[in-house]
Write an enzyme that holds these catalytic residues in place. Sequence first.
Site, mmCIF file in Angstrom:
data_model
loop_
_atom_site.group_PDB
_atom_site.id
_atom_site.type_symbol
_atom_site.label_atom_id
_atom_site.label_comp_id
_atom_site.label_asym_id
_atom_site.label_seq_id
_atom_site.Cartn_x
_atom_site.Cartn_y
_atom_site.Cartn_z
ATOM 1 N N PHE A 93 -67.782 -34.236 30.069
ATOM 2 C CA PHE A 93 -66.495 -34.579 29.466
ATOM 3 C C PHE A 93 -66.524 -34.309 27.962
ATOM 4 O O PHE A 93 -65.505 -33.934 27.379
ATOM 5 C CB PHE A 93 -66.157 -36.040 29.750
ATOM 6 C CG PHE A 93 -64.708 -36.359 29.485
ATOM 7 C CD1 PHE A 93 -63.704 -35.826 30.279
ATOM 8 C CD2 PHE A 93 -64.345 -37.182 28.435
ATOM 9 C CE1 PHE A 93 -62.366 -36.105 30.023
ATOM 10 C CE2 PHE A 93 -63.018 -37.469 28.172
ATOM 11 C CZ PHE A 93 -62.025 -36.930 28.976
ATOM 12 N N TYR A 94 -67.678 -34.495 27.346
ATOM 13 C CA TYR A 94 -67.822 -34.140 25.929
ATOM 14 C C TYR A 94 -67.440 -32.680 25.705
ATOM 15 O O TYR A 94 -66.645 -32.350 24.822
ATOM 16 C CB TYR A 94 -69.268 -34.389 25.482
ATOM 17 C CG TYR A 94 -69.655 -33.679 24.214
ATOM 18 C CD1 TYR A 94 -69.094 -34.037 22.990
ATOM 19 C CD2 TYR A 94 -70.595 -32.641 24.228
ATOM 20 C CE1 TYR A 94 -69.447 -33.378 21.821
ATOM 21 C CE2 TYR A 94 -70.955 -31.982 23.070
ATOM 22 C CZ TYR A 94 -70.376 -32.354 21.869
ATOM 23 O OH TYR A 94 -70.716 -31.701 20.713
ATOM 24 N N ALA A 95 -68.016 -31.791 26.510
ATOM 25 C CA ALA A 95 -67.717 -30.363 26.373
ATOM 26 C C ALA A 95 -66.245 -30.079 26.637
ATOM 27 O O ALA A 95 -65.640 -29.231 25.975
ATOM 28 C CB ALA A 95 -68.593 -29.562 27.330
#
Length: 336
Positions: free
Chosen positions: A152-154
């Site tokens: 989700f960071y990416a």
Amino acid sequence: MKRAFITGTAGFIGFHLAQLLLREGWEVHGYDGLTDYYDVALKQCRHAILGQSPEFTATVGLLEDADALNAAVEVAQPDAIIHLAGQAGVRYSINNPRAYVEANIIGTFNVMEAALAVRPKHLLMASTSSVYGANTEMPYAETQKADTQMSFYAATKKANEVMAHSWAHINGLPITMFRFFTVYGPWGRPDMALFKFAKAILEGRPIDVYNDGDMWRDFTYVEDLVQGINLLIETVPGGSETGVDGDSLSPVAPWRVVNIGNSEKVRLEVFIDAIELATGRTAQRNYMDMQLGDVPATWANADLLHRLTGYQPETNIREGVARFVEWYRTHYKVIA
């Protein structure tokens, strides 16, 4: 005197970039939330060092606080805005995705709005090599399709790139996104592999080595990284006339994305060997399966950075790791 507004100046990369620009005669205004994602004392220490320069000022505030951010940018009237703040970490995004929406999506939108109000010559914003996700063609090039993010960071960072492109197109505001590749060095974050490994090895504790050590990373020394950013500040995307071979420059907006990496794929075991050499200790390795959201390898094609700026990061992994270990021993007063 040129003026820069940098978000995340109490953070790892923002601190080093601010130091570099101050040395080069810039006036720097920092903006940082000093959140407790990791040791706030480390962040305060970085800001205290920057504060020794009379050309450095700072505002403590969250990216999500649009009023505070707008007010700080309005006072700074910067020639360049470099947006480095945000919620970092692949693994933390699995358990706390909302923090990434608030800091990386809403916060970045607030930065873009604040930039539009003062219209700097150039807005530069951090992305990550993690946006390449499940891509298997390496080294990664900026012109590759990148739509299969694994964390989700990416995903939030890829969203930032897309948001920035539309913003540049609609408003004619020049924007450069840069994708970082496994940055390391002195003053690094405690949640990063080098910090965790060095600390554990010096304390005689085992380290967790994921995917049984079959991991590859393009380790980029932090001072090399910020020099790349520094040179890109003056490399303003402005249309087809500024393009070079292999460029990611948009055909419809003053926007491009640039990899900043060492262009060398290093096996995780070799990285650990370098830490052992620098500490004079042998690591106790606890081999584990691949962690959710992670990727087995990253490797940058940094040809575009070189074509645009003439610069190529090149710090050797042993040299860079040794510098970190020296800093760690000094900062934390580790005698053994």
